[in-house]
Design an enzyme around this catalytic site. Structure first.
Site, PDB file in Angstrom:
ATOM      1  N   HIS A   1       0.759  -1.199   0.020  1.00 54.34           N
ATOM      2  CA  HIS A   1       0.012  -0.037  -0.416  1.00 54.34           C
ATOM      3  C   HIS A   1       0.635   1.226  -0.067  1.00 54.34           C
ATOM      4  O   HIS A   1       0.241   2.202   0.085  1.00 54.34           O
ATOM      5  CB  HIS A   1      -1.052  -0.027   1.171  1.00 54.34           C
TER       6      HIS A   1
HETATM    7  C1  UD1 Z   1      -2.455   4.787   6.874  1.00 52.24           C
HETATM    8  C2  UD1 Z   1      -0.961   4.877   7.716  1.00 52.24           C
HETATM    9  C3  UD1 Z   1      -0.018   3.929   7.240  1.00 52.24           C
HETATM   10  C4  UD1 Z   1      -0.623   2.543   7.567  1.00 52.24           C
HETATM   11  C5  UD1 Z   1      -1.893   2.392   6.794  1.00 52.24           C
HETATM   12  C6  UD1 Z   1      -2.519   0.984   7.034  1.00 52.24           C
HETATM   13  C7  UD1 Z   1      -0.709   7.498   7.577  1.00 52.24           C
HETATM   14  C8  UD1 Z   1       0.200   8.497   7.217  1.00 52.24           C
HETATM   15  N1  UD1 Z   1      -0.503   6.290   6.890  1.00 52.24           N
HETATM   16  O1  UD1 Z   1      -2.105   4.799   5.223  1.00 52.24           O
HETATM   17  O2  UD1 Z   1       0.969   4.030   8.201  1.00 52.24           O
HETATM   18  O3  UD1 Z   1       0.353   1.304   7.392  1.00 52.24           O
HETATM   19  O4  UD1 Z   1      -2.948   3.491   6.830  1.00 52.24           O
HETATM   20  O5  UD1 Z   1      -3.801   0.868   6.465  1.00 52.24           O
HETATM   21  O6  UD1 Z   1      -1.298   7.553   8.515  1.00 52.24           O
HETATM   22  N2  UD1 Z   1      -9.760   4.673   2.797  1.00 52.24           N
HETATM   23  C9  UD1 Z   1     -10.861   4.005   2.611  1.00 52.24           C
HETATM   24  N3  UD1 Z   1     -11.315   3.171   3.638  1.00 52.24           N
HETATM   25  C10 UD1 Z   1     -10.874   3.647   5.215  1.00 52.24           C
HETATM   26  C11 UD1 Z   1      -9.687   4.329   5.106  1.00 52.24           C
HETATM   27  C12 UD1 Z   1      -8.980   4.997   4.159  1.00 52.24           C
HETATM   28  O7  UD1 Z   1     -11.265   3.866   1.899  1.00 52.24           O
HETATM   29  O8  UD1 Z   1     -11.343   3.304   5.999  1.00 52.24           O
HETATM   30  C13 UD1 Z   1      -9.068   5.199   1.710  1.00 52.24           C
HETATM   31  C14 UD1 Z   1      -8.768   6.825   1.702  1.00 52.24           C
HETATM   32  O9  UD1 Z   1      -9.939   7.478   1.361  1.00 52.24           O
HETATM   33  C15 UD1 Z   1      -7.418   7.165   0.835  1.00 52.24           C
HETATM   34  C16 UD1 Z   1      -6.904   5.856   1.062  1.00 52.24           C
HETATM   35  O10 UD1 Z   1      -7.758   4.664   1.517  1.00 52.24           O
HETATM   36  O11 UD1 Z   1      -7.950   7.133  -0.548  1.00 52.24           O
HETATM   37  C17 UD1 Z   1      -5.660   5.885   1.890  1.00 52.24           C
HETATM   38  O12 UD1 Z   1      -6.182   6.220   3.244  1.00 52.24           O
HETATM   39  P1  UD1 Z   1      -4.906   6.873   4.369  1.00 52.24           P
HETATM   40  O13 UD1 Z   1      -5.724   7.309   5.782  1.00 52.24           O
HETATM   41  O14 UD1 Z   1      -4.829   8.279   3.540  1.00 52.24           O
HETATM   42  O15 UD1 Z   1      -3.862   6.539   4.314  1.00 52.24           O
HETATM   43  P2  UD1 Z   1      -3.342   4.947   4.298  1.00 52.24           P
HETATM   44  O16 UD1 Z   1      -2.591   4.604   3.081  1.00 52.24           O
HETATM   45  O17 UD1 Z   1      -4.271   3.820   4.582  1.00 52.24           O
END
Ligand code: UD1
Length: 372
Positions: A211
């Protein structure tokens, strides 16, 4: 006087770290210790698959407050979490803000708390990858620069903190709360529903999680990576629980090689069952490298650095970098039975959360730890 500690959780890797701390705290509260906690969920992760399922499986109580920040850029999420947590602290102040790990919620709540002179405790303090392109590294550095109480997982973390001028009496080497959760749940791990349907057998498949932006944000390089994995696994299946961020790029890739079994993000018990019985894991996660080390499962990390060097020096993990070409020779060694066996790092023994709560009890009230 009872001291109320805010326990902050925001994203998936936080939930397994707070569960045992809450359990240890509740045990001491039941024994009459003058402690209380307020569980604050920032809402950074909000899907049931990224959040709710973990609360249910790990027996984490309903949060006292959900800040419901949702998705956004790094700055948007940081700003919303700070604004909303600050409002909560102004409405009702806590004695200490306890943050875990390195996600955006960790840093944002630490800043909001410290600016209101609420002391901060950081669980998993001091680890460093040295890679400033990772948002998590910025979160670690900022959080540790304004932390009062440092709970660490390794001697390397202790040394990093000493080098940055943290006084010895603020550093508490306690071990790894994520491993508390793993050891407490080892007997509860269970196969996902698709285990039988897909004909999976122990030792006969791989698990992949990817990811990180460096691996998944460009469709062309992600495609090369998928092909290199598929070419190297000699016909074995690769179970790939797809993170929401990765799902977006996956849609652009077009045809995914048939070795891959794409599944939704898995709940805790199912995911670790898959890992425990895998031939090997190919990942860019940090936490997974700790779990594979404890379970003795070979792990190949597609990153150029790690903030968890003990998973390489002691454990089963190896850093392969981000060039897909590095996979073939590593997989050759695995299939030749030449992967290292590894050992479990010191204090990763399932009792870390009890040690943390014992320290908290000793230092409360926190007048003695603030300001640094
Ligand atoms: C975050 C953490 C990372 C961790 C990862 C595990 C930071 C900087 N990074 O990254 O350390 O390893 O989580 O999952 O905090 N999304 C959904 N549903 C959700 C949550 C997120 O669809 O419940 C989508 C968001 O809209 C976004 C993407 O997933 O498009 C990324 O989510 P984001 O919270 O920005 O960071 P992660 O890449 O998940």
């Amino acid at each position: 006087m009872t001291a109320t500690i805010d326990i902050i959780a925001g994203a998936r890797p936080n939930f397994m770290k707070i569960a045992p701390i809450i359990r240890a705290m509740e045990a001491r509260m039941a024994a009459g210790a003058p402690l209380a906690y307020r569980l604050v969920h920032t809402g950074q992760h909000y899907d049931s698959k990224m959040s709710g399922d973990f609360f249910t499986q790990l027996g984490i109580p309903e949060p006292h407050r959900n800040l419901e920040v949702g998705s956004g850029t790094q700055a948007e999420q940081t700003g919303s979490i700070m604004t909303r947590y600050e409002a909560l602290l102004l409405e009702s102040r806590s004695a200490l803000c306890l943050v875990v790990g390195d996600v955006t919620s960790t840093m944002a709540c630490a800043i909001a708390a410290q600016k209101l002179c609420v002391p901060v405790a950081h669980v998993e303090a001091g680890i460093r990858s040295g890679d400033w392109t990772m948002p998590e590294e910025i979160n670690r550095m900022v959080t540790d620069s304004i932390t009062n109480l440092f709970f660490t997982t390794s001697e390397v973390a202790n040394q990093n903190l000493r080098r940055s001028g943290v006084p010895e009496d603020r550093i508490h080497f306690v071990g790894n709360t994520m491993i508390d959760t793993l050891l407490a749940n080892m007997d509860r791990l269970r196969p996902p529903r698709f285990w039988g349907e897909l004909g999976l057998e122990a030792g006969e498949y791989f698990v992949t999680t990817l990811h990180r932006p460096a691996n998944v944000d460009s469709a062309a390089s992600f495609d090369r990576l998928l092909r290199a994995i598929s070419d190297g696994v000699r016909g074995k299946k690769v179970v790939f629980p797809v993170h929401p961020r990765t799902a977006k790029t996956m849609r652009e890739v077009g045809v995914v090689p048939p070795s891959f079994l794409l599944v939704d993000p898995q709940p805790y018990l199912e995911f670790n069952y898959l890992v425990r019985h895998a031939k090997a894991v190919i990942t860019d996660s940090g936490g997974v490298t700790e779990e594979t080390t404890v379970m003795g499962v070979p792990c190949m990390t597609l990153r150029t650095s790690t903030e968890r060097p003990e998973t390489v020096s002691l454990g089963t993990n190896e850093l392969l970098g981000v060039d897909p070409a590095s996979l073939a020779p590593a997989l050759d060694r695995l299939f030749a039975g030449e992967w290292k066996r590894g050992q479990v790092p010191p204090l990763w023994d399932g009792k870390t959360s009890e040690r943390i709560v014992a320290v908290l009890e000793r230092v409360l009230p926190l007048a003695s730890v603030t300001p640094r």
